[in-house]
Every structure is written in structure tokens, then in C-alpha cells.
Write a protein that holds these residues in place. Structure first.
Motif, PDB file in Angstrom:
ATOM      1  N   PHE A  87      23.663  10.430  -2.806  1.00 42.83           N
ATOM      2  CA  PHE A  87      22.593  10.063  -3.716  1.00 42.83           C
ATOM      3  C   PHE A  87      23.091   8.904  -4.581  1.00 42.83           C
ATOM      4  CE2 PHE A  87      21.795  14.595  -2.885  1.00 42.83           C
ATOM      5  CZ  PHE A  87      20.455  14.576  -2.556  1.00 42.83           C
ATOM      6  N   TYR A  88      22.169   8.089  -5.100  1.00 38.87           N
ATOM      7  CA  TYR A  88      22.533   6.974  -5.973  1.00 38.87           C
ATOM      8  C   TYR A  88      21.866   7.153  -7.327  1.00 38.87           C
ATOM      9  CZ  TYR A  88      24.010   4.636  -1.651  1.00 38.87           C
ATOM     10  OH  TYR A  88      24.610   4.318  -0.453  1.00 38.87           O
ATOM     11  N   HIS A  89      22.660   7.081  -8.390  1.00 38.14           N
ATOM     12  CA  HIS A  89      22.111   7.075  -9.739  1.00 38.14           C
ATOM     13  C   HIS A  89      21.279   5.815  -9.940  1.00 38.14           C
ATOM     14  CE1 HIS A  89      22.229   6.626 -14.207  1.00 38.14           C
ATOM     15  NE2 HIS A  89      22.062   7.929 -14.148  1.00 38.14           N
ATOM     16  N   THR A 112      12.338   6.556   0.297  1.00 34.63           N
ATOM     17  CA  THR A 112      11.781   7.531  -0.647  1.00 34.63           C
ATOM     18  C   THR A 112      12.666   7.597  -1.883  1.00 34.63           C
ATOM     19  OG1 THR A 112      10.920   8.862   1.178  1.00 34.63           O
ATOM     20  CG2 THR A 112      11.089   9.921  -0.985  1.00 34.63           C
ATOM     21  N   PRO A 113      12.176   7.183  -3.060  1.00 36.20           N
ATOM     22  CA  PRO A 113      13.010   7.206  -4.261  1.00 36.20           C
ATOM     23  C   PRO A 113      13.612   8.582  -4.512  1.00 36.20           C
ATOM     24  CG  PRO A 113      10.977   6.024  -4.680  1.00 36.20           C
ATOM     25  CD  PRO A 113      10.827   6.647  -3.321  1.00 36.20           C
ATOM     26  N   GLY A 114      14.896   8.584  -4.854  1.00 36.59           N
ATOM     27  CA  GLY A 114      15.593   9.816  -5.169  1.00 36.59           C
ATOM     28  C   GLY A 114      16.194  10.529  -3.981  1.00 36.59           C
ATOM     29  N   ALA A 115      15.891  10.083  -2.768  1.00 35.15           N
ATOM     30  CA  ALA A 115      16.432  10.727  -1.577  1.00 35.15           C
ATOM     31  C   ALA A 115      17.854  10.247  -1.309  1.00 35.15           C
ATOM     32  CB  ALA A 115      15.544  10.435  -0.371  1.00 35.15           C
ATOM     33  N   GLN A 116      18.598  11.026  -0.517  1.00 40.82           N
ATOM     34  CA  GLN A 116      19.892  10.555  -0.048  1.00 40.82           C
ATOM     35  C   GLN A 116      19.713   9.228   0.679  1.00 40.82           C
ATOM     36  OE1 GLN A 116      21.187  14.730   1.647  1.00 40.82           O
ATOM     37  NE2 GLN A 116      22.835  13.259   1.990  1.00 40.82           N
ATOM     38  N   GLY A 117      20.579   8.261   0.363  1.00 39.80           N
ATOM     39  CA  GLY A 117      20.500   6.988   1.055  1.00 39.80           C
ATOM     40  C   GLY A 117      19.440   6.044   0.525  1.00 39.80           C
ATOM     41  N   TYR A 118      18.847   6.339  -0.642  1.00 37.81           N
ATOM     42  CA  TYR A 118      17.913   5.414  -1.279  1.00 37.81           C
ATOM     43  C   TYR A 118      18.672   4.691  -2.392  1.00 37.81           C
ATOM     44  CZ  TYR A 118      13.857   3.585  -3.823  1.00 37.81           C
ATOM     45  OH  TYR A 118      12.950   2.761  -4.452  1.00 37.81           O
ATOM     46  N   PRO A 119      19.025   3.411  -2.187  1.00 39.47           N
ATOM     47  CA  PRO A 119      19.854   2.717  -3.177  1.00 39.47           C
ATOM     48  C   PRO A 119      19.036   2.176  -4.339  1.00 39.47           C
ATOM     49  CG  PRO A 119      19.405   1.255  -1.356  1.00 39.47           C
ATOM     50  CD  PRO A 119      18.754   2.576  -1.014  1.00 39.47           C
ATOM     51  N   TYR A 120      19.738   1.919  -5.422  1.00 40.45           N
ATOM     52  CA  TYR A 120      19.108   1.248  -6.552  1.00 40.45           C
ATOM     53  C   TYR A 120      19.383  -0.252  -6.429  1.00 40.45           C
ATOM     54  CZ  TYR A 120      16.908   0.703 -11.055  1.00 40.45           C
ATOM     55  OH  TYR A 120      16.038   0.332 -12.053  1.00 40.45           O
ATOM     56  N   SER A 139      10.153   5.004   8.942  1.00 43.24           N
ATOM     57  CA  SER A 139       8.774   4.672   9.263  1.00 43.24           C
ATOM     58  C   SER A 139       8.081   3.910   8.150  1.00 43.24           C
ATOM     59  CB  SER A 139       7.987   5.954   9.570  1.00 43.24           C
ATOM     60  OG  SER A 139       8.029   6.834   8.455  1.00 43.24           O
ATOM     61  N   ALA A 140       8.502   4.121   6.896  1.00 48.47           N
ATOM     62  CA  ALA A 140       7.881   3.418   5.774  1.00 48.47           C
ATOM     63  C   ALA A 140       8.588   2.108   5.459  1.00 48.47           C
ATOM     64  CB  ALA A 140       7.885   4.323   4.535  1.00 48.47           C
ATOM     65  N   GLY A 141       9.534   1.694   6.276  1.00 54.15           N
ATOM     66  CA  GLY A 141      10.288   0.483   5.989  1.00 54.15           C
ATOM     67  C   GLY A 141      11.496   0.781   5.128  1.00 54.15           C
ATOM     68  N   LEU A 142      12.094  -0.260   4.576  1.00 53.76           N
ATOM     69  CA  LEU A 142      13.250  -0.117   3.697  1.00 53.76           C
ATOM     70  C   LEU A 142      12.867  -0.492   2.277  1.00 53.76           C
ATOM     71  CD1 LEU A 142      16.324  -1.468   5.674  1.00 53.76           C
ATOM     72  CD2 LEU A 142      15.876   0.861   4.938  1.00 53.76           C
ATOM     73  N   GLU A 143      13.313   0.319   1.333  1.00 59.60           N
ATOM     74  CA  GLU A 143      12.993   0.088  -0.071  1.00 59.60           C
ATOM     75  C   GLU A 143      14.248   0.273  -0.903  1.00 59.60           C
ATOM     76  OE1 GLU A 143       9.247   1.710  -1.741  1.00 59.60           O
ATOM     77  OE2 GLU A 143      10.536   2.625  -3.281  1.00 59.60           O
ATOM     78  N   MET A 144      14.293  -0.411  -2.024  1.00 60.29           N
ATOM     79  CA  MET A 144      15.364  -0.216  -3.004  1.00 60.29           C
ATOM     80  C   MET A 144      14.755  -0.256  -4.394  1.00 60.29           C
ATOM     81  SD  MET A 144      17.191  -3.947  -2.641  1.00 60.29           S
ATOM     82  CE  MET A 144      18.082  -3.715  -4.173  1.00 60.29           C
ATOM     83  N   LEU A 169      10.731  -5.140   3.932  1.00 62.23           N
ATOM     84  CA  LEU A 169      11.784  -4.876   2.960  1.00 62.23           C
ATOM     85  C   LEU A 169      11.128  -4.911   1.588  1.00 62.23           C
ATOM     86  CD1 LEU A 169      14.661  -4.626   1.828  1.00 62.23           C
ATOM     87  CD2 LEU A 169      14.852  -7.116   2.043  1.00 62.23           C
ATOM     88  N   ARG A 170      11.158  -3.786   0.878  1.00 66.88           N
ATOM     89  CA  ARG A 170      10.494  -3.676  -0.423  1.00 66.88           C
ATOM     90  C   ARG A 170      11.555  -3.607  -1.525  1.00 66.88           C
ATOM     91  NH1 ARG A 170       7.897   0.687   0.470  1.00 66.88           N
ATOM     92  NH2 ARG A 170       6.158  -0.411   1.453  1.00 66.88           N
ATOM     93  N   ILE A 171      11.523  -4.589  -2.415  1.00 71.83           N
ATOM     94  CA  ILE A 171      12.465  -4.667  -3.532  1.00 71.83           C
ATOM     95  C   ILE A 171      11.679  -4.424  -4.811  1.00 71.83           C
ATOM     96  CG2 ILE A 171      14.113  -6.123  -4.753  1.00 71.83           C
ATOM     97  CD1 ILE A 171      14.426  -7.741  -2.161  1.00 71.83           C
ATOM     98  N   LEU A 172      11.992  -3.332  -5.504  1.00 73.94           N
ATOM     99  CA  LEU A 172      11.252  -3.001  -6.720  1.00 73.94           C
ATOM    100  C   LEU A 172      11.816  -3.687  -7.954  1.00 73.94           C
ATOM    101  CD1 LEU A 172      10.447   0.784  -6.169  1.00 73.94           C
ATOM    102  CD2 LEU A 172       9.176  -1.259  -5.461  1.00 73.94           C
ATOM    103  N   GLY A 173      12.974  -4.317  -7.815  1.00 74.91           N
ATOM    104  CA  GLY A 173      13.552  -5.131  -8.883  1.00 74.91           C
ATOM    105  C   GLY A 173      13.450  -6.604  -8.541  1.00 74.91           C
ATOM    106  N   ASN A 174      14.530  -7.352  -8.827  1.00 74.28           N
ATOM    107  CA  ASN A 174      14.560  -8.794  -8.617  1.00 74.28           C
ATOM    108  C   ASN A 174      15.308  -9.149  -7.337  1.00 74.28           C
ATOM    109  OD1 ASN A 174      13.367  -9.133 -11.215  1.00 74.28           O
ATOM    110  ND2 ASN A 174      15.398  -8.986 -12.155  1.00 74.28           N
ATOM    111  N   LEU A 175      15.005 -10.316  -6.790  1.00 73.86           N
ATOM    112  CA  LEU A 175      15.756 -10.907  -5.693  1.00 73.86           C
ATOM    113  C   LEU A 175      16.489 -12.126  -6.231  1.00 73.86           C
ATOM    114  CD1 LEU A 175      16.549 -11.420  -2.709  1.00 73.86           C
ATOM    115  CD2 LEU A 175      14.388 -12.688  -2.476  1.00 73.86           C
ATOM    116  N   VAL A 176      17.820 -12.146  -6.013  1.00 75.00           N
ATOM    117  CA  VAL A 176      18.642 -13.284  -6.439  1.00 75.00           C
ATOM    118  C   VAL A 176      19.435 -13.762  -5.228  1.00 75.00           C
ATOM    119  CG1 VAL A 176      20.435 -14.119  -7.995  1.00 75.00           C
ATOM    120  CG2 VAL A 176      18.828 -12.354  -8.775  1.00 75.00           C
ATOM    121  N   ILE A 177      19.217 -15.019  -4.826  1.00 70.56           N
ATOM    122  CA  ILE A 177      19.908 -15.605  -3.683  1.00 70.56           C
ATOM    123  C   ILE A 177      20.867 -16.665  -4.192  1.00 70.56           C
ATOM    124  CG2 ILE A 177      19.670 -16.796  -1.472  1.00 70.56           C
ATOM    125  CD1 ILE A 177      16.806 -15.744  -1.329  1.00 70.56           C
TER     126      ILE A 177
END
Length: 277
Positions: A87-89, A112-120, A139-144, A169-177
Motif C-alpha cells: 500500500f502507498y501512503h 482504485t485509490p487506496g488499493a495495493q499497488g495504487y501509487p500516489y 481494465s480501468a487503465g492506470l491511475e495515480m 493514463l490518469r494523473i490526479l496531480g501534476n505532470l512535470v517533464i
């Protein structure tokens, strides 16, 4: 303690029956020098602050569903892989530090937020390429839940590649390249329909020689995917460069799908939409 390291030899483990979460750097760093595992008797145990792995790592060694929790960072070095995800805090960072091509696996395997393997937060450094779709995509794609940062001030030539992903790829925060000091960091969208970028936060690219591969100039045709701004807060689009003529951003397709008064603010002075807005 702060800046102190506990090395666990190949085949070693950490077993926990509970305890306080390590919520500051005084917890130190635990380095698994080869294969290893953690075992806990309660959900989310053991709680670990900074962990570095150098081989196969099982964060649920008891196979009872009580996987460990990463409180601050989990760093994957060359030759490492995760057998059963932690799990990730919600302030933690998953760090890809393999120094070569790495196929994403269960360490980032959930949408799925809060699941094992769901990173912040996710950080890619040390000239690492992370292939997101060379393993199965949920199936729902990848999210962070937080920010995706590609490259650091001391390491360029990092890449995140959606390969042939058919889900976003779903990013709920910022993208920095990239950053002001390094170059050749990039995010490449999939050439398979459905492999879009969905971004809730800000889009920031540094320098002309860091890249967002999504346009006719960047990736082979045919391609179908675009950049979708989601969420309810304002997203800022910017390219940071000392030369005003280099502050150019191209989107093949750009969709604004904001709710609740959110919008997209363009700080980049030169924006090109190549297919549709």
C-alpha cells in the motif's frame, strides 16, 4: 535515524505485529540487497518510511492480504521487481531508479485509490525508461493519486511510455517533464486508440529538449490519442525556457472536461492544436 541505513541481506525479511507509523525522516532507510519480503499481522503492516530494493520483493510474505505500507519512498534499483505490491501512503513516492528499460508491474498495478499497488507520486530518474503497457493494464487503465515527475536535476534521459496501451493514463496531480538542468526527458502516448493522457493538475515541461510525444511531429501515424484535462480545479499549461521562442507546446487533440468551475490556464505563449480542440 536520519540518513542512516539498515541493510537486509539477500533472502532476508521484516516481520511485524504492529506499531507506530514512521512519519518523519528519523525512521531511516531500509535497503533490501537482494530478494526479500515483509510479513504483517494487521492490514498495512509493517509501516515503512524509505525502502530501496535490489531484487525480487514480496510485500505480503504471509499471503494473508495484509501487505506493508510505504510511508515515504519505495525506490526500485536495477535488477529489482515487486512480487506482491505494498500500500502507498497518500504522501509517498514510487521511484523508478533502474537505469535502463523497466516493464511496469504490480508495484503500479491498480486504478482504485487506496488499493495495493495504487501509487500516489511517481518519480522516474537515473536514465530510466518505464514501459507502462508491456504488462497487463487494469481494465480501468492506470491511475495515480499525485504527481508524475520525469527527470531530476541530476539525471536526464528518462522516459514514460504508454507503448500500446488501449486505456488512459490518469494523473490526479501534476505532470512535470524535465527540469531546468537536464534534457531528453519525455512522456510518450500510445499509438493505440484509447491510450490518452487524463490530467487533473498542471502540465509543465522544461526546456525545448524535453518532450511530450503526442503530435504528428513526434510519433508515427496513425495515432488517435490526446490530452484530456479532468477534475474540478484549474490546470495550468506552461513550458519553462529562457528563450521565449522555445516556449511552444503542441497537442494533437486537447479536450477540456472540467467540472465545478475548473478551467485550463495557458501560460505557454505558443500553443498549437494539430487535430481538434
Amino acid at each position: 535515524g536520519t540518513n542512516q541505513n539498515l541493510n537486509i541481506a539477500n533472502g532476508g525479511s521484516i516481520n511485524s505485529t504492529g506499531g507506530n507509523q514512521p512519519n518523519d525522516p528519523a525512521a531511516g532507510t531500509i535497503t533490501f540487497q537482494g530478494t526479500g519480503q515483509t510479513t504483517g499481522t494487521n492490514a498495512g503492516e509493517p509501516k515503512l518510511y524509505d525502502v530501496t530494493i535490489n531484487g525480487g520483493m514480496d510485500f505480503n510474505g504471509s499471503s494473508n492480504g495484509q501487505s506493508a505500507t510505504i510511508w515515504n519512498t519505495l525506490q526500485l534499483n536495477a535488477g529489482s521487481f515487486v512480487v506482491d505490491a505494498p500500500f502507498y501512503h497518500n504522501s509517498s513516492t514510487l521511484v523508478y531508479n533502474t537505469g535502463g528499460s523497466y516493464n511496469r508491474s504490480v508495484e503500479w498495478g491498480q486504478a482504485t485509490p487506496g488499493a495495493q499497488g495504487y501509487p500516489y507520486n511517481v518519480l522516474v530518474q537515473n536514465s530510466t525508461t518505464v514501459n507502462l503497457a508491456n504488462n497487463s493494464i487494469p481494465s480501468a487503465g492506470l491511475e495515480m493519486g499525485g504527481n508524475l515527475t520525469i527527470g531530476t536535476s541530476s539525471s536526464g534521459f528518462n522516459k514514460v511510455d504508454l507503448n500500446s496501451a488501449s486505456k488512459p493514463l490518469r494523473i490526479l496531480g501534476n505532470l512535470v517533464i524535465g527540469d531546468p538542468a537536464t534534457y531528453n526527458n519525455r512522456l510518450t502516448l500510445s499509438t493505440v486508440a484509447g491510450g490518452n493522457l487524463e490530467l487533473a493538475g498542471n502540465f509543465t515541461r522544461y526546456r525545448v529538449d524535453n518532450y511530450y510525444d503526442n503530435s504528428d511531429d513526434d510519433i508515427p501515424t496513425p495515432h488517435y490519442n490526446g490530452t484530456i484535462f479532468i477534475g474540478s480545479s484549474t490546470s495550468v499549461v506552461d513550458v519553462v525556457d529562457n528563450e521565449i521562442n522555445y516556449r511552444v507546446q503542441k497537442f494533437y487533440k486537447m479536450t477540456v472536461n472540467k467540472t465545478g468551475g475548473g478551467d485550463v490556464t495557458l501560460l505557454v505563449p505558443n500553443l498549437f492544436i494539430e487535430s481538434e480542440l
